[in-house]
Scaffold this motif. Sequence first.
Motif: not given
Length: 284
Positions: A69-79
């Motif tokens: 996923t993308v948060n404020e232009g940066k990758d954030v991953h959710v398992v």
Amino acid sequence: MRGIDLHTHSNCSDGTYSVKELIDYAHEKNLAAIALTDHDTVIGLDEAIGYTGKKYSDIEFIPGIEFSTVNEGKDVHVVGLYIDHHNKEFKRRLQAFADSRRERNEKMCRKLTEEAGLPISYDELLEAFPNAVITRAHYAKLMLDKGYVNSRQEVFDKYIGDHCKYYVPRENITPEDAIELILLAGGVPILAHPILYHMSDEKLEALVVRLINAGLKGIEAIYSTYEPAEERQIRNLAQKYDLLISGGSDFHGANKQKIDLGVGFGKMFIPEDILTDIKNARAN
């Protein structure tokens, strides 16, 4: 007490082990449980469930997924753990996500071919990596095999790294979107490897609070790259907000050669007793 691993990848996304090889290796490592959490796909889950059930009565297999996923232009991953990957609405929305990923890959192939002068097609990627969700790791392997580059790292440094000329950003799916999908499938949403996002303590805590409001249930407090102080930081954050503790190696086989299943760089241990609370969270 035996160990577990709740964050792994097969060659259905960007790992190098087949589903069966991964399960066999989990047995070799004497793991009590393993979750397959391929990127944005559930392609390997039925095979893993069937193979584990038939061959290894002493291993619990946990169906999972890792959303990019993308948060404020940066990758954030959710398992997502313990998902019902046959849920019809979950499957429909996951397919829509896959369609947007295909369009992005086709565009990136055109840019490499027409602008960089490196002929590569999406069909070629699919032929080289059948049944896999195509990621930039697959581009790197194919471009190396075709002699376009001298190393995989060169692909990311010169061509399709986040800030490179030929990179095409994927359609944004937010962490909240991923959490909603995981909950829809009856699963337990976990914020993956938060230390890797290089946020300030204040920003990370604000993200966690925001995602708790969206339904986040847990956080990866045990992870291959964490220093002891980093693990303590995430454990304290989990305790402060009553989040479940999860953990995983993020095993990719040869694509992350120094990270081993169940133990990360060698000293990581994820105790099987954390599964009790995670299982209980499915009903809440």
